[in-house]
Scaffold this motif. Structure first.
Motif, PDB file in Angstrom:
ATOM      1  N   MET A 292       0.815  -1.168   0.020  1.00 22.75           N
ATOM      2  CA  MET A 292      -0.118   0.023  -0.121  1.00 22.75           C
ATOM      3  C   MET A 292       0.771   1.206   0.110  1.00 22.75           C
ATOM      4  N   THR A 293       0.453   2.303  -0.711  1.00 22.25           N
ATOM      5  CA  THR A 293       1.292   3.438  -0.689  1.00 22.25           C
ATOM      6  C   THR A 293       0.819   4.323   0.296  1.00 22.25           C
ATOM      7  N   THR A 294       1.542   5.134   0.911  1.00 24.74           N
ATOM      8  CA  THR A 294       1.403   6.031   2.176  1.00 24.74           C
ATOM      9  C   THR A 294       1.439   7.443   1.550  1.00 24.74           C
ATOM     10  N   ASN A 295       1.491   7.750   0.467  1.00 24.98           N
ATOM     11  CA  ASN A 295       1.388   9.121   0.124  1.00 24.98           C
ATOM     12  C   ASN A 295      -0.063   9.798   0.669  1.00 24.98           C
ATOM     13  N   GLY A 296       0.350  11.029   1.006  1.00 22.28           N
ATOM     14  CA  GLY A 296      -1.016  11.862   1.479  1.00 22.28           C
ATOM     15  C   GLY A 296      -1.342  11.300   3.016  1.00 22.28           C
ATOM     16  N   HIS A 297      -0.860  10.133   3.420  1.00 24.71           N
ATOM     17  CA  HIS A 297      -1.442   9.790   4.843  1.00 24.71           C
ATOM     18  C   HIS A 297      -0.222  10.370   5.904  1.00 24.71           C
ATOM     19  N   ALA A 298      -0.825  10.868   7.132  1.00 27.44           N
ATOM     20  CA  ALA A 298      -0.132  11.207   8.078  1.00 27.44           C
ATOM     21  C   ALA A 298      -0.553  10.415   9.502  1.00 27.44           C
ATOM     22  N   ALA A 299       0.431  10.692  10.512  1.00 25.31           N
ATOM     23  CA  ALA A 299       0.154  10.277  11.808  1.00 25.31           C
ATOM     24  C   ALA A 299       0.486  11.333  12.918  1.00 25.31           C
ATOM     25  N   LEU A 300      -0.141  11.359  13.995  1.00 33.06           N
ATOM     26  CA  LEU A 300      -0.180  12.166  14.927  1.00 33.06           C
ATOM     27  C   LEU A 300       0.845  11.552  15.929  1.00 33.06           C
ATOM     28  N   VAL A 301       1.877  12.274  16.267  1.00 31.23           N
ATOM     29  CA  VAL A 301       2.782  11.842  17.332  1.00 31.23           C
ATOM     30  C   VAL A 301       2.401  12.526  18.606  1.00 31.23           C
ATOM     31  N   LEU A 302       2.478  11.592  19.675  1.00 35.62           N
ATOM     32  CA  LEU A 302       2.193  12.100  21.125  1.00 35.62           C
ATOM     33  C   LEU A 302       3.314  12.153  22.059  1.00 35.62           C
ATOM     34  N   ASN A 303       3.738  12.991  22.682  1.00 34.37           N
ATOM     35  CA  ASN A 303       4.882  12.802  23.584  1.00 34.37           C
ATOM     36  C   ASN A 303       4.687  11.796  24.523  1.00 34.37           C
ATOM     37  N   ALA A 304       5.336  11.314  25.495  1.00 34.52           N
ATOM     38  CA  ALA A 304       5.194  10.054  26.578  1.00 34.52           C
ATOM     39  C   ALA A 304       3.913  10.431  27.508  1.00 34.52           C
ATOM     40  N   THR A 305       3.772  11.973  27.481  1.00 31.06           N
ATOM     41  CA  THR A 305       2.754  12.276  28.436  1.00 31.06           C
ATOM     42  C   THR A 305       1.387  12.418  27.483  1.00 31.06           C
ATOM     43  N   TYR A 306       1.207  12.164  26.449  1.00 35.89           N
ATOM     44  CA  TYR A 306      -0.112  12.036  25.584  1.00 35.89           C
ATOM     45  C   TYR A 306      -0.097  13.412  25.013  1.00 35.89           C
ATOM     46  N   GLU A 307       0.651  14.470  25.269  1.00 35.67           N
ATOM     47  CA  GLU A 307       0.616  15.628  24.841  1.00 35.67           C
ATOM     48  C   GLU A 307       0.904  15.609  23.207  1.00 35.67           C
ATOM     49  N   PRO A 308       0.151  16.479  22.466  1.00 36.42           N
ATOM     50  CA  PRO A 308       0.146  16.272  20.842  1.00 36.42           C
ATOM     51  C   PRO A 308       1.697  17.287  20.504  1.00 36.42           C
ATOM     52  N   LEU A 309       2.257  16.522  19.754  1.00 31.66           N
ATOM     53  CA  LEU A 309       3.700  17.072  19.446  1.00 31.66           C
ATOM     54  C   LEU A 309       3.636  17.616  18.101  1.00 31.66           C
ATOM     55  N   CYS A 310       3.539  16.692  17.122  1.00 30.02           N
ATOM     56  CA  CYS A 310       3.673  17.295  15.753  1.00 30.02           C
ATOM     57  C   CYS A 310       2.686  15.814  14.956  1.00 30.02           C
ATOM     58  N   VAL A 311       2.879  16.320  13.527  1.00 27.24           N
ATOM     59  CA  VAL A 311       2.239  15.302  12.358  1.00 27.24           C
ATOM     60  C   VAL A 311       3.360  14.979  11.771  1.00 27.24           C
ATOM     61  N   VAL A 312       3.459  13.617  11.382  1.00 25.17           N
ATOM     62  CA  VAL A 312       4.701  12.995  10.639  1.00 25.17           C
ATOM     63  C   VAL A 312       3.812  12.210   9.473  1.00 25.17           C
ATOM     64  N   SER A 313       4.761  11.798   8.476  1.00 19.29           N
ATOM     65  CA  SER A 313       4.363  10.846   7.372  1.00 19.29           C
ATOM     66  C   SER A 313       4.161   9.545   8.175  1.00 19.29           C
ATOM     67  N   VAL A 314       3.236   8.645   7.600  1.00 16.09           N
ATOM     68  CA  VAL A 314       3.005   7.437   8.095  1.00 16.09           C
ATOM     69  C   VAL A 314       4.367   6.537   8.037  1.00 16.09           C
ATOM     70  N   ARG A 315       5.109   6.914   7.019  1.00 18.58           N
ATOM     71  CA  ARG A 315       6.389   6.199   6.672  1.00 18.58           C
ATOM     72  C   ARG A 315       7.271   6.558   7.959  1.00 18.58           C
ATOM     73  N   ARG A 316       7.484   7.718   8.376  1.00 22.69           N
ATOM     74  CA  ARG A 316       8.331   8.104   9.506  1.00 22.69           C
ATOM     75  C   ARG A 316       7.584   7.597  10.935  1.00 22.69           C
ATOM     76  N   ALA A 317       6.312   7.615  11.055  1.00 20.78           N
ATOM     77  CA  ALA A 317       5.632   6.810  12.131  1.00 20.78           C
ATOM     78  C   ALA A 317       5.978   5.357  12.239  1.00 20.78           C
TER      79      ALA A 317
END
Length: 169
Positions: free
Chosen positions: A1-26
């Motif tokens: 499956m291609t991951t173009n255009g898909h993104a993942a939310l990254v949370l800190n260890a404390t569940y605080e939202p940090l950033c959005v990264v590509s699915v590949r990076r996640a």
């Protein structure tokens, strides 16, 4: 499956939202055991040796100190997103931006002075203020606040992220 255009939310260890990264990076964060998957998207990522569900939300295993809160960048697209693509004067579909206090009269290009507007209202208003036109703004323009704006900016969030981002209003 291609991951173009898909993104993942990254949370800190404390569940605080940090950033959005590509699915590949996640996926790399998961495979290197630097993060754990909290919520999965649709489909799977496959390699010769491993198959993993597409990550939608991942949480870092170690706490990352955030040095300062980022400001939301003022951009045309962010103004439209803040104003929900509606004209601040007539609530019709917006296609332009307007300076409430015209720049030619000392108004700045800042969040508190810029709104989304339809071409008709923007042209009609011209170099006047809403008060001079007898118009009222439905809402007072302001800098967007909250984790969702700091993390996403003008991007449209994945509905699976709502639990961690809360409302964008």
């Amino acid at each position: 499956m291609t991951t173009n255009g898909h993104a993942a939310l990254v949370l800190n260890a404390t569940y605080e939202p940090l950033c959005v990264v590509s699915v590949r990076r996640a996926a790399v964060l998961l495979l290197s055991e630097k993060a754990e998957a909290i919520t999965h998207g649709e489909g799977f990522l496959q390699s010769a040796l491993k198959t993993i569900p597409i990550p939608s939300v991942v949480r870092l295993n170690r706490y990352v100190k955030v040095p300062h809160l980022r400001k939301v960048s003022l951009s045309r697209r962010a103004i439209f997103a803040r104003d929900r693509w509606r004209c601040a004067y007539c609530a019709g579909p917006a296609e332009t931006i307007d300076h409430v206090m015209p720049r030619s009269r000392g108004g700045g290009h800042v969040w508190e002075n810029v709104v989304a507007a339809c071409a008709r209202c923007n042209h009609k208003k011209g170099d006047k203020t809403p008060k001079e036109m007898g118009w009222r703004l439905a809402t007072v323009p302001s800098v967007p606040k909250g984790a969702a704006w700091r993390v996403l900016g003008h991007r449209t969030p994945d509905p699976r992220w709502e639990l961690w981002l809360g409302s964008r209003n």
